[in-house]
Every structure is written in structure tokens, then in C-alpha cells.
Motif scaffolding. Structure first.
Motif, PDB file in Angstrom:
ATOM      1  N   LEU A  79      -1.056   2.761  -5.212  1.00 15.99           N
ATOM      2  CA  LEU A  79      -0.555   3.775  -4.288  1.00 15.99           C
ATOM      3  C   LEU A  79       0.599   4.587  -4.861  1.00 15.99           C
ATOM      4  N   HIS A  80       0.790   4.536  -6.175  1.00 17.10           N
ATOM      5  CA  HIS A  80       1.984   5.182  -6.733  1.00 17.10           C
ATOM      6  C   HIS A  80       1.977   6.701  -6.577  1.00 17.10           C
ATOM      7  N   ASP A  81       0.814   7.304  -6.391  1.00 15.79           N
ATOM      8  CA  ASP A  81       0.723   8.750  -6.163  1.00 15.79           C
ATOM      9  C   ASP A  81       0.142   9.064  -4.789  1.00 15.79           C
ATOM     10  N   ALA A  82       0.258   8.137  -3.855  1.00 15.70           N
ATOM     11  CA  ALA A  82      -0.402   8.301  -2.558  1.00 15.70           C
ATOM     12  C   ALA A  82       0.045   9.555  -1.830  1.00 15.70           C
ATOM     13  N   GLU A  83       1.311   9.925  -1.963  1.00 13.79           N
ATOM     14  CA  GLU A  83       1.796  11.104  -1.249  1.00 13.79           C
ATOM     15  C   GLU A  83       1.052  12.368  -1.690  1.00 13.79           C
ATOM     16  N   GLU A  84       0.550  12.391  -2.931  1.00 13.03           N
ATOM     17  CA  GLU A  84      -0.200  13.554  -3.400  1.00 13.03           C
ATOM     18  C   GLU A  84      -1.518  13.701  -2.635  1.00 13.03           C
ATOM     19  N   GLY A  85      -2.139  12.574  -2.299  1.00 11.60           N
ATOM     20  CA  GLY A  85      -3.370  12.628  -1.526  1.00 11.60           C
ATOM     21  C   GLY A  85      -3.149  13.080  -0.103  1.00 11.60           C
ATOM     22  N   ALA A 105      12.121  16.770  -1.194  1.00  9.83           N
ATOM     23  CA  ALA A 105      12.441  16.012   0.015  1.00  9.83           C
ATOM     24  C   ALA A 105      11.173  15.714   0.818  1.00  9.83           C
ATOM     25  N   LEU A 106      10.271  16.686   0.878  1.00  4.47           N
ATOM     26  CA  LEU A 106       9.007  16.496   1.609  1.00  4.47           C
ATOM     27  C   LEU A 106       8.189  15.371   0.989  1.00  4.47           C
ATOM     28  N   THR A 107       8.031  15.400  -0.338  1.00  9.11           N
ATOM     29  CA  THR A 107       7.241  14.354  -0.993  1.00  9.11           C
ATOM     30  C   THR A 107       7.926  12.994  -0.891  1.00  9.11           C
ATOM     31  N   ARG A 108       9.254  12.985  -0.889  1.00 10.94           N
ATOM     32  CA  ARG A 108       9.983  11.729  -0.752  1.00 10.94           C
ATOM     33  C   ARG A 108       9.737  11.112   0.624  1.00 10.94           C
ATOM     34  N   ARG A 109       9.709  11.929   1.678  1.00 13.62           N
ATOM     35  CA  ARG A 109       9.439  11.413   3.024  1.00 13.62           C
ATOM     36  C   ARG A 109       8.021  10.866   3.132  1.00 13.62           C
ATOM     37  N   LEU A 110       7.062  11.549   2.501  1.00 17.29           N
ATOM     38  CA  LEU A 110       5.693  11.047   2.506  1.00 17.29           C
ATOM     39  C   LEU A 110       5.604   9.713   1.764  1.00 17.29           C
ATOM     40  N   GLU A 111       6.292   9.617   0.651  1.00 15.00           N
ATOM     41  CA  GLU A 111       6.298   8.367  -0.111  1.00 15.00           C
ATOM     42  C   GLU A 111       6.901   7.232   0.711  1.00 15.00           C
ATOM     43  N   GLN A 112       7.969   7.516   1.422  1.00 11.39           N
ATOM     44  CA  GLN A 112       8.602   6.500   2.266  1.00 11.39           C
ATOM     45  C   GLN A 112       7.655   6.030   3.365  1.00 11.39           C
ATOM     46  N   ALA A 113       6.891   6.962   3.946  1.00 14.81           N
ATOM     47  CA  ALA A 113       5.926   6.591   4.985  1.00 14.81           C
ATOM     48  C   ALA A 113       4.832   5.692   4.408  1.00 14.81           C
ATOM     49  N   VAL A 114       4.411   5.986   3.173  1.00 13.87           N
ATOM     50  CA  VAL A 114       3.403   5.153   2.508  1.00 13.87           C
ATOM     51  C   VAL A 114       3.937   3.740   2.292  1.00 13.87           C
ATOM     52  N   PHE A 115       5.167   3.631   1.793  1.00  7.88           N
ATOM     53  CA  PHE A 115       5.760   2.315   1.539  1.00  7.88           C
ATOM     54  C   PHE A 115       5.896   1.525   2.846  1.00  7.88           C
ATOM     55  N   LEU A 116       6.220   2.198   3.934  1.00  8.49           N
ATOM     56  CA  LEU A 116       6.326   1.510   5.222  1.00  8.49           C
ATOM     57  C   LEU A 116       4.972   1.040   5.712  1.00  8.49           C
ATOM     58  N   ARG A 117       3.981   1.916   5.649  1.00  6.57           N
ATOM     59  CA  ARG A 117       2.655   1.560   6.176  1.00  6.57           C
ATOM     60  C   ARG A 117       2.062   0.352   5.456  1.00  6.57           C
ATOM     61  N   TYR A 118       2.217   0.340   4.124  1.00  7.87           N
ATOM     62  CA  TYR A 118       1.569  -0.710   3.327  1.00  7.87           C
ATOM     63  C   TYR A 118       2.528  -1.831   2.932  1.00  7.87           C
ATOM     64  N   ARG A 119       3.704  -1.831   3.521  1.00  2.07           N
ATOM     65  CA  ARG A 119       4.698  -2.901   3.344  1.00  2.07           C
ATOM     66  C   ARG A 119       4.987  -3.149   1.861  1.00  2.07           C
TER      67      ARG A 119
END
Length: 208
Positions: A79-85, A105-119
Motif C-alpha cells: 500500500l505504499h502508493d495507495a494514495e495515488e490510486g 498536503a492533500l496526498t499526505r491526508r490521503l496517505e494518513q487515511a490509508v494507514f488508519l483504514r488498514y491499521r
């Protein structure tokens, strides 16, 4: 102003204020399979998807480890590039400096959401260095075998010092033609299968 996009599942992803509930796994897999590396340029009939690249990085990181990687570490690689998808955009390196702080900042927020969802645990400095080594190895090899750069250009123009692999790490696992980009639906299917497999492994390792 509208800041959300509709996912194939019908969910709405708020790009400015994303939550971990704004997409499902199939949305992410399809988004990554339809997002292309190298600006969509390819020496093959099809471009290389971020989904295919992500699986390759996971396999390279696994192969470089002296001990079996925990499932959560493999998942973080996948998932290291998940925010791109989720965004549907993989910026090529030359334009990144021009995208500005707002895009970062936008991509950072998306990355943070990914890390939260997938723990996913945050990267340590040592883990991130190992990840970048696998990511650069994949990039150098893709540049030559997929995008058509020469080894000399990889060094002098792209400034990537990593080895250029001859053997495609995906070929042994999927019995596919080495370095050939997969069709989007096949890339999405394989990415989703890896994502679900690793989530099951994490549940098993964590226990009841």
C-alpha cells in the motif's frame, strides 16, 4: 465547491478531508490498476500500473529480508502508493516540485487515511530506508524494461543508482511474461487478491 469524487462502489471520497470509510478495497485496487507509472509511457502496448508496481515492491522487499516479514509489513509495502490510486494520479518526478504545498498536503491526508483504514504502523527510519531500496530497485528496472530508458540514462538522467534487474520478480509468482505490463482488470484482480490475503494473515496473527 465539490471536493469529493465518486468511487466505483458508489462511495464518496472527500479529497480534502478523507476518512478511512470513503472507499472499499475493490475501489482501491481498480484505482491503482488504472493509475500509470512513467506518465503512462511504455515500450509495451500497455502502460505499467501502480498496482503492478506495488506488488513488485512488496516481493522485492520480502526477498531482501533475512527473516520472514510480518504480514503488516508486507501490507504496508503493498500500500505504499495507495494514495495515488485514490487520487488517480502518479506525478512524474520532474513536475513534483511545481505541484506545491497544497498538493503535498492533500496526498499526505490521503496517505494518513490509508494507514488508519488498514491499521498500518508508521515507518521507522530503518524500515523506510529498506522500503526505498526496494522501491528504487523496482524503478530502475522498470525504467529499462518497461519505459525504454537505457541503463546509462537511468544513472545520468534519472539519477537512480540502484541495480537494474534482469529477472522480473513477478514472473516467477504469476508465470507471466517478464516485465510486460498487465491489463488493468488483471492488475486490479491480482492486487485485490494480495490485499485480502494479507488482511487475513494479519487477523490470524493477531488472533481473537
Amino acid at each position: 465547491m465539490r471536493a469529493w469524487v465518486r468511487m466505483p462502489s458508489g462511495k464518496r471520497l472527500d479529497l480534502l478531508n478523507p476518512t478511512p470509510f470513503d472507499w472499499d478495497d475493490a475501489d482501491l485496487a481498480l484505482g491503482l490498476a488504472r493509475t500509470y507509472r512513467w506518465g503512462g509511457h511504455s515500450a509495451w502496448p500497455l502502460p505499467l500500473s501502480v498496482a503492478q508496481h506495488s506488488i513488485a515492491v512488496m516481493l522485492l522487499r520480502r526477498a531482501a529480508s533475512s527473516a520472514p516479514l510480518p504480514a503488516v509489513c508486507e501490507l504496508r509495502e503493498l500500500l505504499h502508493d495507495a494514495e495515488e490510486g485514490l487520487l488517480g494520479f502518479d506525478a512524474v518526478s520532474p513536475i513534483k516540485p511545481f505541484l506545491g504545498d497544497g498538493f503535498r498536503a492533500l496526498t499526505r491526508r490521503l496517505e494518513q487515511a490509508v494507514f488508519l483504514r488498514y491499521r498500518l504502523p508508521a515507518w521507522t527510519a530503518a524500515e523506510h530506508a529498506l522500503h526505498k531500496r526496494a522501491d528504487r530497485l523496482a524503478a530502475a528496472s522498470e525504467a529499462v524494461h518497461v519505459a525504454g530508458w537505457s541503463v546509462q540514462e537511468v544513472r545520468s538522467t534519472l539519477k537512480i543508482r540502484s541495480e537494474v534487474l534482469e529477472r522480473d520478480p513477478l514472473a516467477e509468482v504469476y508465470d507471466c511474461r517478464p516485465w510486460e505490463p498487465w491489463p488493468p482488470l488483471l492488475a486490479a484482480e491480482r492486487f485485490l487478491a494480495e490485499l485480502e490475503r494479507l488482511q487475513r494473515r494479519i487477523d490470524e496473527e493477531e488472533g481473537p
